[in-house]
Design an enzyme around this catalytic site. Structure first.
Site, PDB file in Angstrom:
ATOM      1  N   LYS A  60       0.936  -0.931  -0.430  1.00  0.00           N
ATOM      2  CA  LYS A  60      -0.028   0.019  -0.291  1.00  0.00           C
ATOM      3  C   LYS A  60       0.287   0.726  -0.458  1.00  0.00           C
ATOM      4  O   LYS A  60       1.512   1.330   1.050  1.00  0.00           O
ATOM      5  CB  LYS A  60      -0.798   0.084   1.012  1.00  0.00           C
ATOM      6  CG  LYS A  60      -1.832  -1.304   1.182  1.00  0.00           C
ATOM      7  CD  LYS A  60      -2.620  -0.883   2.428  1.00  0.00           C
ATOM      8  CE  LYS A  60      -3.402  -2.748   2.225  1.00  0.00           C
ATOM      9  NZ  LYS A  60      -5.281  -2.225   2.155  1.00  0.00           N
ATOM     10  N   ASP A 139      -2.883  -6.053   1.663  1.00  0.00           N
ATOM     11  CA  ASP A 139      -1.403  -6.420   1.654  1.00  0.00           C
ATOM     12  C   ASP A 139      -0.678  -7.529   2.398  1.00  0.00           C
ATOM     13  O   ASP A 139       0.801  -7.541   2.878  1.00  0.00           O
ATOM     14  CB  ASP A 139      -0.162  -5.264   2.404  1.00  0.00           C
ATOM     15  CG  ASP A 139      -1.004  -4.459   3.142  1.00  0.00           C
ATOM     16  OD1 ASP A 139      -1.479  -4.352   3.414  1.00  0.00           O
ATOM     17  OD2 ASP A 139       0.226  -3.665   3.617  1.00  0.00           O
ATOM     18  N   ASP A 173      -0.557  -6.065  18.105  1.00  0.00           N
ATOM     19  CA  ASP A 173      -1.531  -5.644  17.336  1.00  0.00           C
ATOM     20  C   ASP A 173      -2.892  -7.155  16.716  1.00  0.00           C
ATOM     21  O   ASP A 173      -2.753  -7.424  17.478  1.00  0.00           O
ATOM     22  CB  ASP A 173      -0.837  -5.254  16.275  1.00  0.00           C
ATOM     23  CG  ASP A 173      -1.509  -4.689  14.951  1.00  0.00           C
ATOM     24  OD1 ASP A 173      -1.796  -3.955  14.943  1.00  0.00           O
ATOM     25  OD2 ASP A 173      -1.732  -5.746  14.270  1.00  0.00           O
ATOM     26  N   GLU A 202      -3.783  -4.631  22.443  1.00  0.00           N
ATOM     27  CA  GLU A 202      -4.515  -3.207  21.144  1.00  0.00           C
ATOM     28  C   GLU A 202      -6.248  -4.265  21.006  1.00  0.00           C
ATOM     29  O   GLU A 202      -6.196  -5.003  20.597  1.00  0.00           O
ATOM     30  CB  GLU A 202      -4.110  -3.247  19.864  1.00  0.00           C
ATOM     31  CG  GLU A 202      -5.023  -2.335  19.005  1.00  0.00           C
ATOM     32  CD  GLU A 202      -4.870  -2.584  17.647  1.00  0.00           C
ATOM     33  OE1 GLU A 202      -5.325  -1.262  16.592  1.00  0.00           O
ATOM     34  OE2 GLU A 202      -4.050  -3.608  16.894  1.00  0.00           O
TER      35      GLU A 202
END
Length: 313
Positions: A60, A139, A173, A202
């Site tokens: 990206k 991605d 994450d 997270e």
């Protein structure tokens, strides 16, 4: 029962560092030169956004996303060398600060080393047999946690960074989307090597948790994550924080939810309080004066939990 976290974490101030945007050079070496300034600001720990080589397939933009990881045990050459990373950690430690590494256990790049070097069963697969794409992250490739060897390889890679390179913990994450049992196991493995590491999850909004579960996907609730983590995001009440800047929301409603957390979470819980992070708009865009920005920032320091400042804030 009260949760026992590393003592320094309860009232710590974290700094989320976006290395390639922090300085003109965009390198770990240049970022290390900023650590003294951060220490003087009162920062206790630096959370480095991912430093790993970035995938090329489906990239990206021209630089790609930090969260498209090609190799869990290497440094992106655009940021520097492993020696530069070690020098960064050494300087932070010399100044009395901790270093947290961003960890992406849910997925890798589509051209990650594991895609070609490991068995096909390490990845969830779509109808064509290609690695599945989680959500719209085109991605990336979704790892398969039904495969126990993925657990082992992830734990070993985390151990590599604490054993060989001295990191002090992990910001994990989309932690809610990875089995909680894996996080418990990984934490135990890391703890045997480096006791006292900090683990930041997270987590996701409660509505997202329920939506994922209805769709058949694993998703741990914030309250469950404290079984493996020291700190979780404040996303359970984030919509009410954003509501303060909408015609229908109020600060009173938001602070009532901050107080409500006292009855929802285990004794000794720690929440991450922030005005912004890399997934949110810059907070200055929400207010119309420097005074308002400073006042909202001051509020963070009076709320229970760990305060997060984002790169450049």
């Amino acid at each position: 029962m009260e949760m026992l976290h590393p003592e320094w974490s309860y009232q710590a101030v974290l700094y989320e560092m976006n290395v390639r945007q922090l300085t003109a050079e965009g390198t770990l070496r240049a970022a290390a030169a900023k650590l003294g300034f951060l220490r003087d600001m009162g920062i206790d720990a630096v959370w480095l956004m991912p430093v790993y080589p970035i995938g090329v397939e489906g990239r990206k933009g021209s630089l790609g996303s930090y969260y498209s990881v090609r190799d869990y045990c290497a440094v992106d050459p655009c940021l520097g060398t492993m020696e530069d990373f070690d020098a960064f950690v050494a300087e932070a430690h010399r100044l009395g600060m901790k270093v947290l590494l961003d960890w992406i256990a849910n997925h890798t790049a589509r051209d990650a080393r594991w895609v070609t070097e490991k068995p096909a069963s390490w990845y969830e697969r779509d109808a064509s047999g290609a690695p599945a794409v989680p959500w719209d992250w085109t991605d990336t490739a979704k790892l398969n946690y039904a495969e126990r060897e993925v657990w082992r390889a992830q734990g070993d890679a985390m151990e590599f960074w604490v054993r060989e390179h001295g990191v002090d913990g992990f910001r994990c994450d989309v932690a809610s989307a990875v089995p909680l049992a894996f996080w418990r196991e990984a934490r135990e493995q890391v703890e045997r090597v480096r006791p006292g590491c900090i683990w930041l999850a997270e987590s996701v909004h409660a509505a997202h948790t329920m939506a994922m579960r209805r769709a058949g996907y694993y998703c741990a609730a914030d309250t469950e994550l404290y079984d493996a983590f020291d700190i979780t995001y404040d996303y359970d009440i984030w919509p009410y924080f954003e509501g303060c800047f909408q015609p229908t929301g109020t600060l009173r409603e938001y602070t009532a939810l901050v107080n409500f957390q006292e009855s929802e979470y285990p004794a000794g819980y720690v929440k991450l309080r922030c005005l912004e992070n890399h997934d949110q708009p810059r907070f200055a865009s929400r207010v119309d004066s420097d005074e308002a920005l400073r006042n909202w920032l001051a509020l963070l320091y009076f709320e229970k939990g760990t305060t997060l400042l984002y790169s450049g804030q």
